[in-house]
Design a protein around this motif. Structure first.
Motif, mmCIF file in Angstrom:
data_model
loop_
_atom_site.group_PDB
_atom_site.id
_atom_site.type_symbol
_atom_site.label_atom_id
_atom_site.label_comp_id
_atom_site.label_asym_id
_atom_site.label_seq_id
_atom_site.Cartn_x
_atom_site.Cartn_y
_atom_site.Cartn_z
ATOM 1 N N ARG A 1 0.844 -1.217 -0.027
ATOM 2 C CA ARG A 1 0.136 -0.020 0.041
ATOM 3 C C ARG A 1 0.900 1.266 0.067
ATOM 4 O O ARG A 1 0.485 2.194 -0.704
ATOM 5 C CB ARG A 1 -0.988 0.067 1.075
ATOM 6 C CG ARG A 1 -1.847 1.008 1.397
ATOM 7 C CD ARG A 1 -2.507 1.451 2.722
ATOM 8 N NE ARG A 1 -1.515 1.772 3.650
ATOM 9 C CZ ARG A 1 -0.956 2.947 3.937
ATOM 10 N NH1 ARG A 1 -1.364 3.994 3.031
ATOM 11 N NH2 ARG A 1 0.127 2.971 4.746
ATOM 12 N N GLN B 1 3.564 1.591 -1.402
ATOM 13 C CA GLN B 1 4.315 1.675 -2.541
ATOM 14 C C GLN B 1 5.900 1.928 -2.135
ATOM 15 O O GLN B 1 6.608 2.677 -2.976
ATOM 16 C CB GLN B 1 3.640 2.844 -3.484
ATOM 17 C CG GLN B 1 2.446 2.769 -3.669
ATOM 18 C CD GLN B 1 1.722 3.904 -4.848
ATOM 19 O OE1 GLN B 1 2.252 4.076 -5.622
ATOM 20 N NE2 GLN B 1 0.461 4.405 -4.298
ATOM 21 N N ARG C 1 -0.500 0.891 -9.252
ATOM 22 C CA ARG C 1 -1.840 1.414 -9.758
ATOM 23 C C ARG C 1 -2.725 1.442 -8.593
ATOM 24 O O ARG C 1 -2.443 0.937 -7.685
ATOM 25 C CB ARG C 1 -2.469 0.379 -10.564
ATOM 26 C CG ARG C 1 -2.091 0.238 -11.828
ATOM 27 C CD ARG C 1 -2.761 -0.784 -12.613
ATOM 28 N NE ARG C 1 -4.200 -1.114 -12.493
ATOM 29 C CZ ARG C 1 -4.697 -2.217 -12.900
ATOM 30 N NH1 ARG C 1 -4.234 -2.836 -14.031
ATOM 31 N NH2 ARG C 1 -6.143 -2.406 -12.570
ATOM 32 N N ARG C 2 -3.547 2.607 -8.598
ATOM 33 C CA ARG C 2 -4.215 3.151 -7.324
ATOM 34 C C ARG C 2 -5.209 2.013 -7.006
ATOM 35 O O ARG C 2 -5.247 1.729 -5.649
ATOM 36 C CB ARG C 2 -5.056 4.401 -7.642
ATOM 37 C CG ARG C 2 -5.876 4.995 -6.522
ATOM 38 C CD ARG C 2 -6.580 6.018 -6.916
ATOM 39 N NE ARG C 2 -5.828 7.072 -7.326
ATOM 40 C CZ ARG C 2 -5.404 8.032 -6.623
ATOM 41 N NH1 ARG C 2 -5.522 8.162 -5.073
ATOM 42 N NH2 ARG C 2 -4.513 8.875 -6.865
ATOM 43 N N ASP C 3 -5.914 0.895 -7.883
ATOM 44 C CA ASP C 3 -6.553 0.159 -7.505
ATOM 45 C C ASP C 3 -6.033 -0.992 -6.460
ATOM 46 O O ASP C 3 -6.483 -1.452 -5.566
ATOM 47 C CB ASP C 3 -7.679 -0.379 -8.705
ATOM 48 C CG ASP C 3 -6.600 -1.003 -9.599
ATOM 49 O OD1 ASP C 3 -5.662 -0.424 -9.633
ATOM 50 O OD2 ASP C 3 -7.068 -1.673 -10.435
ATOM 51 N N ASN D 1 -5.350 0.190 -3.093
ATOM 52 C CA ASN D 1 -6.331 0.162 -2.387
ATOM 53 C C ASN D 1 -6.662 -1.313 -1.846
ATOM 54 O O ASN D 1 -7.297 -1.446 -0.938
ATOM 55 C CB ASN D 1 -7.738 0.946 -3.258
ATOM 56 C CG ASN D 1 -7.501 2.248 -3.433
ATOM 57 O OD1 ASN D 1 -6.842 2.761 -2.483
ATOM 58 N ND2 ASN D 1 -8.099 2.694 -4.587
#
Length: 453
Positions: free
Chosen positions: A258, A260, A266-268, A271
């Motif tokens: 999460r 990174q 990628r954001r999804d 999440n």
């Protein structure tokens, strides 16, 4: 390169200032100008330094196109960001097939049966510690290991950990006692080495000696020992150890993704990792509650009663929930620093009660709301009142919320249904009580009492 290379990360770990060499390495690692630091090894050290609030220096090996770089990275918290200094920037041919070290495999082996984990630097100062070992884990980080555990000599009159330092080898048999009265433990650890092969500390595990077969478990029926209770206690502890380590690793791995740390994501996906971490924490909370439940319902359960300052305990509980409250946009109005309220109770258990009821107040308060904490003496009792601006509780449900596995709003996704039951049992075991005053639409007031001194 002999001159140190410098850089600065902001609160979100964006590389906002950097010498040319660091900027180039960041860009070649896939980072963007002014973006999140893209060199995983540097990012990890920077996050550790800011989390611990201390300077962290580590040797690392970072990939740089067709070569590897040996770096000595120094990260120091600076305001809300982190200052980076890199020395010993040395290039060597990339080696895709270095002999696999046994250190990580050995650590996985010793942690498999551990009750909690720890890590030190080369001076035996703690750099990592599992939650729940002591009341204030953050204050212990950066302190010598001996401030946490009183180390004991073995039958030969030596400290195994000192012998391990001298030989830079693994040890498995260092016994000691937690200084906060947490009981006897056995420490095991593997050595950590920096990129230059120098000793850099220990990564270890601890097992409570009470988990070993005890006379109570070995006693024959009819000798006066409650073997059923003892066996249930041992089973609960083994269950805790068996579940806690896998969940810790799941949460840690999910948070790593999460955040990174290893580069943009990628954001999804980020999440999804956040959802996994949240689910893991929920399961870990359930494990904690079940272990506590098993302990407090034993007929011989008795908290350690001592003199304490209930205002200090209240402030500490509020501090532990500060980040949670900030994320929920809820203000905690805590007692003033010059207040004091002497009482009698078990510090760790009183803190547990207050974290539970303050955490509930934060969870049920609306964004922009407040939670008020008031401490006062009422006759023979020291009293803490926790008031929130939530939706309130119907008087008909006041008794029900203190029952096991009861949740008034099962669909809210929060809590395990035993927190308030445990909190009240603990309060009463310490000679006090936990009650509630509330009505729909008027928030709730939880009142925690202990005998005053």
């Amino acid at each position: 390169m002999t001159a140190p290379i410098h850089g600065r990360l902001d609160r979100d770990f964006h590389l906002v200032e950097a010498d040319a060499a660091l900027e180039g390495l960041h860009l070649r690692a896939g980072g963007a100008a002014g973006g999140v630091i893209a060199v995983p090894q540097i990012a990890t050290i920077a996050r550790l330094a800011r989390r611990l609030g201390i300077v962290v220096s580590r040797g690392v090996i970072a990939a740089d196109e067709d070569a590897d770089l040996e770096l000595w990275v120094r990260a120091e918290p600076a305001g809300e960001g982190v200052a980076i200094a890199i020395a010993g920037w040395a290039e060597r041919p990339a080696a895709s097939a270095f002999p696999a070290t046994t250190i990580d495999r050995e650590h996985d082996f010793i942690r498999a049966s551990a009750d909690w984990l720890w890590e030190t630097d080369e001076a035996l100062k703690l750099t990592a510690l599992s939650p729940g070992v002591v009341a204030s884990r953050e204050s212990m980080l950066g302190q010598p290991l001996t401030k946490l555990v009183t180390l004991a000599e073995n039958d030969s009159g030596i400290l195994p950990i000192l012998d391990a330092i001298a030989t830079q080898r693994r040890f498995d048999d260092q016994e000691g006692e937690l200084r906060d009265g947490g009981g006897l433990v056995r420490l095991s650890a593997v050595p950590i080495f920096d990129a230059a092969g120098r000793f850099a500390g220990f990564r270890g595990a601890a097992v409570g000696l009470a988990l070993s077969p005890s006379p109570a478990l070995a006693a024959a029926p009819g000798d006066g020992v409650d073997t059923d209770a003892a066996q249930a206690d041992a089973f609960g502890r083994r269950l805790d150890a068996a579940l806690r380590q896998p969940l810790d690793r799941i949460i840690s791995g999910a948070e790593h993704i999460r955040a990174q740390v290893d580069g943009p994501l990628r954001r999804d996906y980020a999440n999804y990792a956040a959802d996994i971490a949240a689910a893991g924490r929920h399961l870990l909370a359930l494990v904690d509650d079940l272990v506590d439940l098993q302990a407090i319902e034993r007929p011989d359960f008795a908290p350690a009663i001592e003199r304490l300052d209930l205002v200090d305990v209240t402030r500490r509980a509020a501090g532990l929930l500060g980040v949670k409250a900030a994320d929920a946009d809820v203000r905690i109005d805590r007692p003033a620093s010059d207040e004091a309220l002497p009482a009698q109770g078990d510090f760790r258990r009183a803190l547990q009660v207050l974290v539970n009821i303050i955490g509930n107040a934060v969870r049920h308060s609306p964004a922009g709301g407040s939670v008020w904490l008031r401490c006062e003496r009422q006759g023979q009792y020291a009293v803490v009142t926790v008031a929130d601006q939530g939706r309130g509780i119907d008087p008909a449900d006041h008794a029900r919320i203190f029952e096991k596995f009861e949740r008034l709003q099962p669909g809210d996704g929060a809590g395990t249904g035993v927190g308030l039951y445990i909190a009240r049992r603990l309060a009463r075991a310490m000679g006090g009580d936990l009650t509630v005053e509330s009505a729909p639409g008027q928030g709730a007031r939880f009142i925690f009492t202990l005998p005053a001194v």
